[in-house]
Scaffold this motif. Sequence first.
Motif, PDB file in Angstrom:
ATOM      1  N   LEU A  92      -1.458   6.383   2.489  1.00  0.00           N
ATOM      2  CA  LEU A  92      -1.527   7.496   1.544  1.00  0.00           C
ATOM      3  C   LEU A  92      -1.021   8.787   2.174  1.00  0.00           C
ATOM      4  CD1 LEU A  92      -2.681   8.283  -1.388  1.00  0.00           C
ATOM      5  CD2 LEU A  92      -4.306   9.555  -0.006  1.00  0.00           C
ATOM      6  N   LEU A  93      -1.534   9.121   3.358  1.00  0.00           N
ATOM      7  CA  LEU A  93      -1.129  10.371   4.007  1.00  0.00           C
ATOM      8  C   LEU A  93       0.331  10.328   4.445  1.00  0.00           C
ATOM      9  CD1 LEU A  93      -3.057  12.924   4.720  1.00  0.00           C
ATOM     10  CD2 LEU A  93      -4.197  10.876   3.891  1.00  0.00           C
ATOM     11  N   ARG A  94       0.800   9.138   4.819  1.00  0.00           N
ATOM     12  CA  ARG A  94       2.211   9.003   5.223  1.00  0.00           C
ATOM     13  C   ARG A  94       3.137   9.319   4.051  1.00  0.00           C
ATOM     14  NH1 ARG A  94       6.155   9.957   6.881  1.00  0.00           N
ATOM     15  NH2 ARG A  94       7.675   8.820   8.139  1.00  0.00           N
ATOM     16  N   SER A 128       0.820  -1.213   0.000  1.00  0.00           N
ATOM     17  CA  SER A 128       0.000   0.000   0.000  1.00  0.00           C
ATOM     18  C   SER A 128       0.855   1.265   0.000  1.00  0.00           C
ATOM     19  CB  SER A 128      -0.941   0.004   1.202  1.00  0.00           C
ATOM     20  OG  SER A 128      -1.873  -1.042   1.084  1.00  0.00           O
ATOM     21  N   LEU A 129       1.986   1.221   0.682  1.00  0.00           N
ATOM     22  CA  LEU A 129       2.885   2.374   0.672  1.00  0.00           C
ATOM     23  C   LEU A 129       3.445   2.601  -0.735  1.00  0.00           C
ATOM     24  CD1 LEU A 129       4.725   1.722   4.056  1.00  0.00           C
ATOM     25  CD2 LEU A 129       3.318   3.724   3.551  1.00  0.00           C
ATOM     26  N   GLN A 130       3.816   1.502  -1.399  1.00  0.00           N
ATOM     27  CA  GLN A 130       4.340   1.612  -2.760  1.00  0.00           C
ATOM     28  C   GLN A 130       3.275   2.113  -3.731  1.00  0.00           C
ATOM     29  OE1 GLN A 130       5.806  -2.401  -3.340  1.00  0.00           O
ATOM     30  NE2 GLN A 130       7.877  -1.870  -2.648  1.00  0.00           N
ATOM     31  N   LYS A 131       2.064   1.546  -3.601  1.00  0.00           N
ATOM     32  CA  LYS A 131       0.965   1.953  -4.486  1.00  0.00           C
ATOM     33  C   LYS A 131       0.601   3.416  -4.228  1.00  0.00           C
ATOM     34  CE  LYS A 131      -2.521   1.158  -7.404  1.00  0.00           C
ATOM     35  NZ  LYS A 131      -3.686   0.334  -7.082  1.00  0.00           N
ATOM     36  N   SER A 132       0.602   3.832  -2.968  1.00  0.00           N
ATOM     37  CA  SER A 132       0.296   5.225  -2.625  1.00  0.00           C
ATOM     38  C   SER A 132       1.301   6.171  -3.269  1.00  0.00           C
ATOM     39  CB  SER A 132       0.309   5.422  -1.105  1.00  0.00           C
ATOM     40  OG  SER A 132      -0.732   4.698  -0.494  1.00  0.00           O
TER      41      SER A 132
END
Length: 366
Positions: free
Chosen positions: A109-111, A82-86
């Motif tokens: 996303l916000l991170r 999810s971090l990569q996709k974000s």
Amino acid sequence: MKPKFIISGGGTGGHIYPAVAIANELKTRFPDAEFLFVGAKDRMEMEKVPQAGYKIKGLWISGLQRSLSLQNLSFPLKLVSSLQKSLQILKEFKPDVAIGTGGYASAPLLRMAALKGIPCLIQEQNSHAGITNKWLSSKVQKICVAYEGMGKFFPSEKVRITGNPVRQDLLDISLKREEAVAFFNLKKEKKTLLVLGGSLGARRINQLIEKSLPFFEKSNLQVIWQCGKFYEGTYKNRGSQTVQIHPFLNRMDLAYAAADFIISRAGALSVSELCLVGKPVIFIPSPNVAEDHQTKNALAISEKNAALLIKENDLDSNFEREFSALLASEEKQKTLSENIKKLAKPNATKDIVEEIEKMIKTGLKV
């Protein structure tokens, strides 16, 4: 240059509705703006956000289970994914501001938005901050909250008390009383009790109402009972001339307008709506939500003598006694109504968007 807003919040309606309300208000102020929502795959935001007219992309993410669970084994992999996709979504969309309204999809996303130097704002609906927003609080520029005293969870210099976005059709319900009586075919001479357990329903509240039907009859009350879609089959035959049973109420403005008394769960948005409505309320918070949010939300109101709070464990012993005392005292009814109305924040959505506008003006050339 047209501003671009990326918004993330989901998992429950309590996170999705504020996100959509903020987007709608931003759209009125920036008609040319572009919007992109980011949610969790397979959660309700993937359906609700497109219904509201906005594009959404899904992340492969879920929350950590509080008990030992095999699902937790996949959490690190989901988080990295999810971090990569974000990061990929942010690079492609290039937002001017990132907005989070809670729920685990907003965390990655916000991170990543904060890491990229994109101005970030989060909105916390509850009186007890959620895990995601607590984790993000040190990374974002502004935190909009609905309750006082949130400095114990967040850096106080970032906190703005704005309230929660509420339906604008609730602002003038006092003018809709006659329409509401006709809509629900109510008797004008009887007082009306509105029972709300959420769109799916609340098992313990439904059990209480079924058991209390003779008590309501004896008290000369008529009842509008939203039992929830999940319980429609169980209770649909319990209606009578004075008891209406609805799986779902499509005209909440008229339901509130018709009510003299309200029994409700204490989700953050329900509490904010009920402050605006200004009727005597009995909160029966769900004990089955994260960090017992609902009890804390209800306490924040009841401690100001603005509502009654009865815990599920105390319903059998306390409900009829407390409700009877409320029915018998017009002074108590008036006090609760006046006090809960003082806590209303009808301009919450506009106030949140004004904070976003300030971020644009001070930090960006739009």
